[in-house]
Design an enzyme around this catalytic site. Structure first.
Site, PDB file in Angstrom:
ATOM      1  N   THR A  73      -1.872   5.613   2.084  1.00 46.00           N
ATOM      2  CA  THR A  73      -3.026   4.811   1.854  1.00 46.00           C
ATOM      3  C   THR A  73      -2.937   3.990   3.325  1.00 46.00           C
ATOM      4  O   THR A  73      -2.125   3.344   3.314  1.00 46.00           O
ATOM      5  CB  THR A  73      -3.004   3.607   0.754  1.00 46.00           C
ATOM      6  OG1 THR A  73      -2.973   4.689  -0.311  1.00 46.00           O
ATOM      7  CG2 THR A  73      -4.367   2.770   0.796  1.00 46.00           C
TER       8      THR A  73
ATOM      9  N   LEU B 123       1.042  -1.094   0.043  1.00 48.91           N
ATOM     10  CA  LEU B 123       0.119  -0.110   0.023  1.00 48.91           C
ATOM     11  C   LEU B 123       0.963   1.156   0.122  1.00 48.91           C
ATOM     12  O   LEU B 123       1.908   1.117   0.515  1.00 48.91           O
ATOM     13  CB  LEU B 123      -0.952   0.098   1.188  1.00 48.91           C
ATOM     14  CG  LEU B 123      -1.878  -1.056   1.492  1.00 48.91           C
ATOM     15  CD1 LEU B 123      -2.868  -0.892   2.697  1.00 48.91           C
ATOM     16  CD2 LEU B 123      -2.831  -0.981   0.201  1.00 48.91           C
ATOM     17  N   ASP B 124       0.394   2.136  -0.613  1.00 45.58           N
ATOM     18  CA  ASP B 124       1.413   3.371  -0.716  1.00 45.58           C
ATOM     19  C   ASP B 124       1.351   4.107   0.641  1.00 45.58           C
ATOM     20  O   ASP B 124       0.428   3.852   1.494  1.00 45.58           O
ATOM     21  CB  ASP B 124       1.083   4.414  -1.925  1.00 45.58           C
ATOM     22  CG  ASP B 124      -0.240   5.030  -1.754  1.00 45.58           C
ATOM     23  OD1 ASP B 124      -0.534   5.857  -0.617  1.00 45.58           O
ATOM     24  OD2 ASP B 124      -1.053   4.778  -2.425  1.00 45.58           O
ATOM     25  N   ALA B 125       2.464   4.852   0.924  1.00 45.57           N
ATOM     26  CA  ALA B 125       2.561   5.392   2.260  1.00 45.57           C
ATOM     27  C   ALA B 125       1.195   6.185   2.742  1.00 45.57           C
ATOM     28  O   ALA B 125       0.813   6.191   3.956  1.00 45.57           O
ATOM     29  CB  ALA B 125       3.717   6.447   2.107  1.00 45.57           C
TER      30      ALA B 125
END
Length: 262
Positions: free
Chosen positions: A114, A110-112
């Protein structure tokens, strides 16, 4: 294969140790024909198996017999990067792996910015199936976006939008509740694992994401797990993941062809 020799372990003992039920209850399962070993129903109480190599299912759901395997659900907080060691010194997943007490790794990313459901495990085979895009594991997100999302935007997301790295369509998408304060909450389900894909899709239809949380990963639901909290998956959840991986791998396997006799 099923081992009929004394050196194998009794099936009811193995399943009791795996936490399925007590030995007495497992024996009832065996007699009732609810257990399969390597795809074959077994009804003999004296059945012995090799826990390291035999595949066991109860009511069609696989059972993990290896007690060393760990499966955890993390509600990843905002600002944490999905890596075990970040070269830029940002908060990473190492602290959660240390809490697990095992050498576990994240399944996918998951991107930072999210938040939400992330699986940690030391089961490399399962992790490969769950993370690889060719197996098409579904994920569901709740996105708070700018603007009032109209039906036309939802139709575009379902039909597919063209991004820099190719077209992409949502498997399912819907608005949750009524828009408020110039914002709309949209539920998006898709099986793609492309980088920042939900954010890019919604931006493409004119609704940049303000907040994004992953609520579901395959059969797993985040539920009420708090941000930054982690828990072991239940036996039922592990069985559901193993069944999903089994079915996904079977669907992705190339069909076998018969050789014509010469």
């Amino acid at each position: 294969m099923i081992d009929e020799q004394p050196e194998g372990e009794r099936l009811q003992k193995v399943l009791a140790a795996a936490g399925v039920a007590s030995r007495r209850v497992v024996e009832q399962y065996i007699v009732a024909g609810r257990i399969r070993v390597n795809g074959r129903v077994v009804t003999e109480l004296g059945t012995r198996i090799d826990p390291e190599n035999d595949r066991v299912e109860v009511d069609g759901t696989p059972v993990q017999l290896d007690a060393d395997k760990r499966y955890l659900m993390l509600n990843k907080p905002k600002g944490v990067v999905s890596t075990m060691s970040d070269e830029n010194g940002r908060p990473d997943l190492a602290r959660y792996a240390e809490q697990a007490g095992e050498r576990v790794y994240n399944v996918g990313r998951l991107d930072a910015e999210t938040t939400g459901l992330l699986v940690l495990t030391n089961d490399g085979e399962l992790a490969h199936v769950l993370a690889h895009p060719s197996y098409g594991i579904e994920k569901t997100y709740l996105a708070t976006v700018r603007g009032v999302v109209k039906p036309e935007a939802l139709r575009r997301l379902r039909a597919g939008v063209d991004l820099d790295d190719g077209p992409i369509a949502a498997d399912r998408v819907r608005v949750i509740g009524e828009p408020s304060g110039g914002r709309t909450i949209v539920e998006v389900t898709l099986h793609s694992g492309r980088n920042r894909i939900v954010r890019r899709m919604l931006a493409e239809v004119g609704h940049p994401v303000i907040e994004l949380v992953r609520r579901q990963f395959g059969p797993l639901h985040l539920g009420s797990l708090g941000a930054g909290r982690m828990r072991d998956l239940t036996k039922v959840e592990v069985g559901a993941l193993l069944a999903l991986a089994r079915d996904a791998a079977a669907d992705a396997a190339p069909p076998t062809t018969k050789q014509e006799p010469r």
